[in-house]
Design an enzyme around this catalytic site. Structure first.
Site, PDB file in Angstrom:
ATOM      1  N   THR A  14     -40.935  87.882  35.543  1.00 25.93           N
ATOM      2  CA  THR A  14     -40.353  89.324  35.336  1.00 25.93           C
ATOM      3  C   THR A  14     -39.304  89.563  34.239  1.00 25.93           C
ATOM      4  O   THR A  14     -38.805  90.380  33.303  1.00 25.93           O
ATOM      5  CB  THR A  14     -39.642  89.290  36.579  1.00 25.93           C
ATOM      6  OG1 THR A  14     -40.489  89.774  37.633  1.00 25.93           O
ATOM      7  CG2 THR A  14     -38.525  90.819  36.523  1.00 25.93           C
ATOM      8  N   THR A  89     -39.117  84.725  39.264  1.00 22.32           N
ATOM      9  CA  THR A  89     -38.591  84.301  39.768  1.00 22.32           C
ATOM     10  C   THR A  89     -39.544  83.175  41.260  1.00 22.32           C
ATOM     11  O   THR A  89     -38.878  82.671  42.252  1.00 22.32           O
ATOM     12  CB  THR A  89     -37.653  85.126  40.918  1.00 22.32           C
ATOM     13  OG1 THR A  89     -38.194  85.974  40.856  1.00 22.32           O
ATOM     14  CG2 THR A  89     -36.426  85.102  39.326  1.00 22.32           C
ATOM     15  N   ASP A  90     -41.176  84.120  41.344  1.00 22.16           N
ATOM     16  CA  ASP A  90     -41.829  83.630  42.736  1.00 22.16           C
ATOM     17  C   ASP A  90     -41.942  82.333  42.856  1.00 22.16           C
ATOM     18  O   ASP A  90     -41.538  81.679  44.080  1.00 22.16           O
ATOM     19  CB  ASP A  90     -43.025  84.061  42.391  1.00 22.16           C
ATOM     20  CG  ASP A  90     -43.104  85.696  42.265  1.00 22.16           C
ATOM     21  OD1 ASP A  90     -42.227  86.135  42.812  1.00 22.16           O
ATOM     22  OD2 ASP A  90     -44.289  86.039  42.403  1.00 22.16           O
TER      23      ASP A  90
END
Length: 332
Positions: A14, A89-90
């Site tokens: 992201t 960030t996943d």
């Protein structure tokens, strides 16, 4: 004093995403474009910037993490004093945990990203990247294992958990709390950790498939006997509470443990799997007696990753429970 050399590896995520014609965001920005947008980085370190990949965190693989670890070790050998990995960030909590287990050097490794895209109002990427470089360049971060830095908080890789899907404050450490904070641009630590033991060097073979099986109320366990035939080389049972499953699943787990390694973990956010408190059918004591490996205080994701790494390194048989137990207790 000269500024320390810091390796900066970007993988996408992201933090590197901008809007497309359909209005959704996707990774487009390179490592150099991210760095160019934050002039203050040059005051903290001499950066060696590399675009490793440009994809979402959900698309990273264990082989990617092994290659990242090799690049980090090579940079340390050539004089870098720390490393920052930028990603989606996943999977940040998994990347950081894997890098702690794969990199033998005690120099700082920091993993960061952003919860908001680069063009979004209040984008958090620049602040997270600036804070991460400050941590990686700090002598106080040496010997702490891998760290995750977002929202000016510093988390240990073994404890950190993404606990919200959208908030900038998504990353927490439910079992321990943050190790420290960035205050006025400097690392302020409240606690220190000793790095977990490195896993043996991974073999060149393909990643070893390990199933992660969460257990829900009324689960009949029909998936369990099929796992070896589906090609899984190991399994992690994400049990209820302190390590409990419905009673009918206990013999199925025992039979599975005779065919492939089975780790007993928990679906609860914090706290360890117990060993000897409960003795009903399907309790932790019952399942461990049937051959399950004690998962310690690791949650399901990291328990699964640890088993994959150990099996990929060739650890098996009677050595596996011992090697697993050395890395799953999360002591400081």
């Amino acid at each position: 004093m000269p500024l320390p050399r810091i390796l900066l590896l970007t993988t996408g995520g992201t933090i590197a995403m901008t809007p497309g014609v359909d209005g959704g965001i996707a990774p487009t920005l390179t490592a150099h474009e991210l760095v160019a947008a934050i002039p203050g980085l040059a005051d903290l370190a001499r950066l060696e910037v590399t675009s490793f990949s440009n994809k979402p965190g959900a698309s990273l693989t264990l082989q990617d993490l092994a290659h990242l670890a090799a690049k980090i070790e090579a940079s340390f050998a050539s004089g870098c004093r720390g490393a920052v990995v930028v990603q989606g960030t996943d999977t940040i909590e998994e990347t950081a945990f894997a890098l702690e287990l794969l990199v033998s050097n005690s120099l700082p490794i920091v993993v960061t990203g952003a919860m908001r895209g680069a063009m979004a109002p209040g984008a958090d990427g620049p602040a997270n990247l600036l804070a991460s470089v400050a941590v990686a360049a700090s002598p106080a971060a040496v010997g702490m294992g891998a760290l995750v830095v977002l929202g000016d908080q510093v988390h240990g890789a073994r404890y950190v958990h993404k606990s919200h899907t959208t908030l900038p404050s998504a990353f927490t450490s439910p079992a321990f709390g943050p190790l420290g904070e960035i205050i006025e641009g400097k690392l302020c630590l409240r606690a220190r950790l000793t790095p977990l033991p490195q896993v043996p060097r991974l073999r060149a073979a393909e990643d070893v498939p390990v199933a992660l099986v969460p257990i829900s109320l009324g689960d009949d366990g029909r998936l369990l006997p099929a796992l070896p035939d589906l090609g899984y080389r190991g399994a992690v049972i994400e049990a209820m509470g302190a390590g409990h499953v419905p009673a009918p699943l206990a013999p199925l787990i025992g039979e599975l443990a005779r065919r492939i390694p089975v780790v007993l973990s928990t679906r609860v956010a914090a706290g360890p799997v117990l060993q000897s408190s409960y003795s009903f059918p399907g309790s932790e004591k019952d399942l461990l007696a049937r051959g399950a490996i004690h998962g310690g205080a690791l949650g399901g994701l990291k328990a699964c990753l640890l088993l994959r790494l150990l099996l990929a390194a060739g650890v098996a048989g009677e050595d596996l429970p011992r090697e697993y137990s050395r890395r799953c207790q999360l002591t400081t």
